[in-house]
Design a protein around this motif. Sequence first.
Motif, PDB file in Angstrom:
ATOM      1  N   ILE A 194     -30.402 -14.444 -24.852  1.00 54.14           N
ATOM      2  CA  ILE A 194     -29.893 -14.103 -23.527  1.00 54.14           C
ATOM      3  C   ILE A 194     -31.088 -13.854 -22.611  1.00 54.14           C
ATOM      4  N   LEU A 195     -31.093 -14.506 -21.469  1.00 55.61           N
ATOM      5  CA  LEU A 195     -32.161 -14.335 -20.485  1.00 55.61           C
ATOM      6  C   LEU A 195     -31.537 -13.863 -19.184  1.00 55.61           C
ATOM      7  N   ILE A 196     -31.859 -12.621 -18.800  1.00 55.81           N
ATOM      8  CA  ILE A 196     -31.340 -12.045 -17.563  1.00 55.81           C
ATOM      9  C   ILE A 196     -32.474 -11.266 -16.903  1.00 55.81           C
ATOM     10  N   GLY A 197     -32.741 -11.554 -15.639  1.00 58.41           N
ATOM     11  CA  GLY A 197     -33.817 -10.868 -14.927  1.00 58.41           C
ATOM     12  C   GLY A 197     -35.138 -11.149 -15.603  1.00 58.41           C
ATOM     13  N   SER A 198     -35.894 -10.093 -15.886  1.00 53.84           N
ATOM     14  CA  SER A 198     -37.178 -10.261 -16.558  1.00 53.84           C
ATOM     15  C   SER A 198     -37.063 -10.038 -18.059  1.00 53.84           C
ATOM     16  N   ALA A 199     -35.832  -9.884 -18.548  1.00 51.01           N
ATOM     17  CA  ALA A 199     -35.623  -9.583 -19.965  1.00 51.01           C
ATOM     18  C   ALA A 199     -35.091 -10.784 -20.732  1.00 51.01           C
ATOM     19  N   TYR A 200     -35.562 -10.892 -21.954  1.00 49.52           N
ATOM     20  CA  TYR A 200     -35.145 -11.936 -22.878  1.00 49.52           C
ATOM     21  C   TYR A 200     -34.778 -11.231 -24.166  1.00 49.52           C
ATOM     22  N   MET A 231     -30.516  -4.456 -20.065  1.00 50.39           N
ATOM     23  CA  MET A 231     -30.764  -3.664 -18.862  1.00 50.39           C
ATOM     24  C   MET A 231     -31.960  -2.721 -19.049  1.00 50.39           C
ATOM     25  N   THR A 232     -32.084  -2.134 -20.233  1.00 46.93           N
ATOM     26  CA  THR A 232     -33.218  -1.247 -20.495  1.00 46.93           C
ATOM     27  C   THR A 232     -34.523  -2.025 -20.444  1.00 46.93           C
ATOM     28  N   ALA A 233     -34.547  -3.180 -21.115  1.00 43.35           N
ATOM     29  CA  ALA A 233     -35.767  -4.006 -21.097  1.00 43.35           C
ATOM     30  C   ALA A 233     -36.109  -4.442 -19.677  1.00 43.35           C
ATOM     31  N   ASP A 234     -35.107  -4.849 -18.921  1.00 49.85           N
ATOM     32  CA  ASP A 234     -35.326  -5.322 -17.556  1.00 49.85           C
ATOM     33  C   ASP A 234     -35.803  -4.186 -16.641  1.00 49.85           C
TER      34      ASP A 234
END
Length: 147
Positions: free
Chosen positions: A38-44, A124-127
Amino acid sequence: MEFQSDAQKEIYEKVKPWMKEIFGEFASESETAPTFSILIGSAYAHTGVYPWGKDDATITTRSYVVTGAELTAELMLFLLTENDRMRFGAFGVDADKDIFFEHTIVGSTCDKEELKASVKAVIMTADDDDDKIVAKWGGQSARDRMA
């Protein structure tokens, strides 16, 4: 794709349509392993279904938040303090000294809403936290590594 147990296969088949329903085009499945990316925002993030004994499996979502940061005592305290406030998941550091965030749930009792909450908490935490960590302790976020 090979499975290590019938339970792993059954739970993978249960969550596969949910991942597409919840994350749509942001989720892709692996052709070789029971995992999703899953790739969302700056997080993978990777969500994998792993055997747990003979009759169950776990669903683990892990996102590498930052690689190459200076692992100072101050950064470790930051990560542990963040863990204390987390509802789902925790930060960790792997053998390569990369910072990740991870959450695991039990596959047999998982429903669609629990899966959604687990994966979203990791993403969300990673991003949210990758930029904070990079700004103060250096390293690269997933977005920066992929560029």
